[in-house]
Design a protein around this motif. Structure first.
Motif, PDB file in Angstrom:
ATOM      1  N   ARG A   1      -2.457   0.723 -13.370  1.00 32.82           N
ATOM      2  CA  ARG A   1      -3.292   0.818 -12.180  1.00 32.82           C
ATOM      3  C   ARG A   1      -4.754   0.476 -12.443  1.00 32.82           C
ATOM      4  O   ARG A   1      -5.413  -0.134 -11.607  1.00 32.82           O
ATOM      5  CB  ARG A   1      -3.196   2.240 -11.590  1.00 32.82           C
ATOM      6  CG  ARG A   1      -1.801   2.562 -11.093  1.00 32.82           C
ATOM      7  CD  ARG A   1      -1.710   3.982 -10.569  1.00 32.82           C
ATOM      8  NE  ARG A   1      -0.351   4.252 -10.108  1.00 32.82           N
ATOM      9  CZ  ARG A   1       0.105   3.955  -8.898  1.00 32.82           C
ATOM     10  NH1 ARG A   1      -0.699   3.376  -8.031  1.00 32.82           N
ATOM     11  NH2 ARG A   1       1.343   4.226  -8.546  1.00 32.82           N
TER      12      ARG A   1
ATOM     13  N   ARG B   1       2.350   1.696  -3.570  1.00 27.61           N
ATOM     14  CA  ARG B   1       1.334   2.135  -4.532  1.00 27.61           C
ATOM     15  C   ARG B   1       0.940   3.585  -4.305  1.00 27.61           C
ATOM     16  O   ARG B   1       0.818   4.363  -5.253  1.00 27.61           O
ATOM     17  CB  ARG B   1       0.095   1.229  -4.438  1.00 27.61           C
ATOM     18  CG  ARG B   1       0.338  -0.198  -4.916  1.00 27.61           C
ATOM     19  CD  ARG B   1      -0.869  -1.078  -4.651  1.00 27.61           C
ATOM     20  NE  ARG B   1      -0.637  -2.448  -5.095  1.00 27.61           N
ATOM     21  CZ  ARG B   1      -0.895  -2.901  -6.315  1.00 27.61           C
ATOM     22  NH1 ARG B   1      -1.421  -2.080  -7.225  1.00 27.61           N
ATOM     23  NH2 ARG B   1      -0.648  -4.159  -6.634  1.00 27.61           N
ATOM     24  N   THR B   2       0.781   3.941  -3.037  1.00 28.01           N
ATOM     25  CA  THR B   2       0.394   5.319  -2.723  1.00 28.01           C
ATOM     26  C   THR B   2       1.499   6.294  -3.100  1.00 28.01           C
ATOM     27  O   THR B   2       1.234   7.354  -3.696  1.00 28.01           O
ATOM     28  CB  THR B   2       0.077   5.457  -1.219  1.00 28.01           C
ATOM     29  OG1 THR B   2      -0.965   4.542  -0.876  1.00 28.01           O
ATOM     30  CG2 THR B   2      -0.352   6.869  -0.884  1.00 28.01           C
ATOM     31  N   TYR B   3       2.748   5.923  -2.752  1.00 27.72           N
ATOM     32  CA  TYR B   3       3.863   6.821  -3.074  1.00 27.72           C
ATOM     33  C   TYR B   3       4.001   7.001  -4.592  1.00 27.72           C
ATOM     34  O   TYR B   3       4.205   8.114  -5.078  1.00 27.72           O
ATOM     35  CB  TYR B   3       5.173   6.279  -2.508  1.00 27.72           C
ATOM     36  CG  TYR B   3       6.329   7.231  -2.737  1.00 27.72           C
ATOM     37  CD1 TYR B   3       6.498   8.341  -1.919  1.00 27.72           C
ATOM     38  CD2 TYR B   3       7.227   7.035  -3.790  1.00 27.72           C
ATOM     39  CE1 TYR B   3       7.539   9.235  -2.135  1.00 27.72           C
ATOM     40  CE2 TYR B   3       8.261   7.925  -4.007  1.00 27.72           C
ATOM     41  CZ  TYR B   3       8.415   9.026  -3.190  1.00 27.72           C
ATOM     42  OH  TYR B   3       9.423   9.917  -3.411  1.00 27.72           O
TER      43      TYR B   3
ATOM     44  N   ARG C   1       0.819  -1.219   0.000  1.00 30.13           N
ATOM     45  CA  ARG C   1       0.000   0.000   0.000  1.00 30.13           C
ATOM     46  C   ARG C   1       0.853   1.270   0.000  1.00 30.13           C
ATOM     47  O   ARG C   1       0.537   2.237  -0.701  1.00 30.13           O
ATOM     48  CB  ARG C   1      -0.938  -0.005   1.218  1.00 30.13           C
ATOM     49  CG  ARG C   1      -2.122  -0.957   1.088  1.00 30.13           C
ATOM     50  CD  ARG C   1      -2.960  -0.983   2.356  1.00 30.13           C
ATOM     51  NE  ARG C   1      -2.178  -1.507   3.481  1.00 30.13           N
ATOM     52  CZ  ARG C   1      -2.687  -1.653   4.713  1.00 30.13           C
ATOM     53  NH1 ARG C   1      -3.933  -1.302   4.968  1.00 30.13           N
ATOM     54  NH2 ARG C   1      -1.930  -2.138   5.686  1.00 30.13           N
TER      55      ARG C   1
ATOM     56  N   LEU D   1       1.690   6.742  -6.889  1.00 32.62           N
ATOM     57  CA  LEU D   1       0.582   7.549  -7.418  1.00 32.62           C
ATOM     58  C   LEU D   1       0.752   9.020  -7.059  1.00 32.62           C
ATOM     59  O   LEU D   1       0.582   9.902  -7.911  1.00 32.62           O
ATOM     60  CB  LEU D   1      -0.743   7.023  -6.861  1.00 32.62           C
ATOM     61  CG  LEU D   1      -2.011   7.742  -7.334  1.00 32.62           C
ATOM     62  CD1 LEU D   1      -2.157   7.635  -8.844  1.00 32.62           C
ATOM     63  CD2 LEU D   1      -3.239   7.183  -6.628  1.00 32.62           C
ATOM     64  N   VAL D   2       1.116   9.284  -5.807  1.00 34.74           N
ATOM     65  CA  VAL D   2       1.266  10.672  -5.351  1.00 34.74           C
ATOM     66  C   VAL D   2       2.384  11.381  -6.110  1.00 34.74           C
ATOM     67  O   VAL D   2       2.225  12.519  -6.577  1.00 34.74           O
ATOM     68  CB  VAL D   2       1.536  10.721  -3.830  1.00 34.74           C
ATOM     69  CG1 VAL D   2       1.964  12.125  -3.400  1.00 34.74           C
ATOM     70  CG2 VAL D   2       0.295  10.299  -3.066  1.00 34.74           C
TER      71      VAL D   2
END
Length: 312
Positions: free
Chosen positions: A265, A198-200, A195, A202-203
């Motif tokens: 994604r 994936r978050t890093y 998680r 996307l950000v």
């Protein structure tokens, strides 16, 4: 079924599968790959050679073209040699260190190229909207500093991604369905909690590309406003001619890049081989065409190429 949590020390290699579903056609696919790569190297090295050789081309615009050429060479060289080893010799193995290193350089080069396109947009804005002060606003030294800022930003944004991946466990499935170590492709084969990764990813993509596209859009908005205030049709055509090359290069860069990122994604319905081929063409076609576009649209560079060609 038991899950085997194989760490990096036990399992030091990944397998790059190439183009999934088209393994039998790898030899044929390698022909356009190698051709595009050779042409892109020749074209971009020619740009570097002519700009370095000709004192009259030591200007901000041509310094930016050299930066673009270096990122084109770097991006394609990160990927194509390994892809050709897969296609020609079936050498699909890549060490974890090699994979993460390839990932870092590939994404750092892509982020740097985006920064160069932003600087180019600012260069166009200064040339069209404030031509009398252009020489004082954008000097070679200032362009070099802006390029260094873009490179530093790219390294700071990209470096945490492979470091975060390094901490993840990789289980029995160590096959990457790609020709190179793209961030999300590697994240998907981990059996750990991804998680944060994936978050890093996307950000950083949203912040990096979003801010760059916003700045480019702002520059072109100011350019359009300035052009509409000019009554001369000749001036309109000249401004359009100046912007055309940059717009073409931007479309070739951002369109497939965003397609590749979004497909990883959200594009579960898109065939894997289509995604992989387009992700590779994004690293092959723009570097091949950029020297041609700027060679055709930039009279000074075109004249220098013609002069050297006539001497041969």
């Amino acid at each position: 079924m038991a899950t085997f949590n194989l760490t990096h020390s036990i399992l030091p290699t990944f397998i790059l599968n190439g183009i999934l579903g088209l393994e039998a056609a790898h030899i044929w696919i390698s022909i356009p790959f190698s051709t595009f790569y050779i042409i892109s190297l020749l074209g971009n090295f020619m740009v570097l050679f002519f700009v370095a050789k000709e004192q009259t081309l030591h200007k901000p615009m041509f310094l930016l073209l050299c930066m673009l050429a270096l990122t084109d060479i770097g991006g394609s060289t990160c990927v194509v040699p390994k892809a050709l080893c897969i296609f020609w010799f079936g050498l699909k193995g890549i060490t974890v260190d090699g994979c993460l290193t390839q990932m870092f350089f590939l994404h750092a080069v892509a982020a740097t190229q985006s920064a160069v396109l932003v600087i180019m947009a600012f260069d166009l804005y200064a040339a069209i909207c404030d031509p009398l002060r252009y020489a004082t606003i954008l000097t070679n030294a200032r362009i070099a500093k802006l390029g260094l800022v873009g490179l530093t930003r790219a390294v700071l944004f990209v470096l945490p991604a492979p470091l975060l991946l390094w901490r993840l466990p990789f289980c029995a499935n160590r096959v990457i369905s790609h020709t190179y170590c793209e961030h999300m492709a590697v994240v998907k084969i981990s059996c750990g909690d991804t998680r944060v990764n994936r978050t890093y990813g996307l950000v950083t993509t949203v912040v990096n590309i979003g801010s760059d596209l916003t700045l480019i859009g702002l520059s072109y908005g100011l350019i359009v406003r300035a052009v509409l205030r000019i009554s001369s049709k000749k001036a309109h055509r000249k401004a359009l001619n100046i912007c055309t090359a940059h717009i073409c290069v931007m479309l070739m860069y951002y369109t497939p890049y965003l397609f590749s990122v979004l497909t990883h994604r959200f594009g579960q319905g898109i065939a894997a081989h289509v995604h992989i081929i387009l992700a590779n063409l994004y690293l092959l076609v723009p570097p091949m065409l950029n020297p041609v576009i700027y060679g055709v649209k930039t009279k000074e560079l075109r004249d220098k190429v013609g002069k050297y060609t006539c001497r041969m």
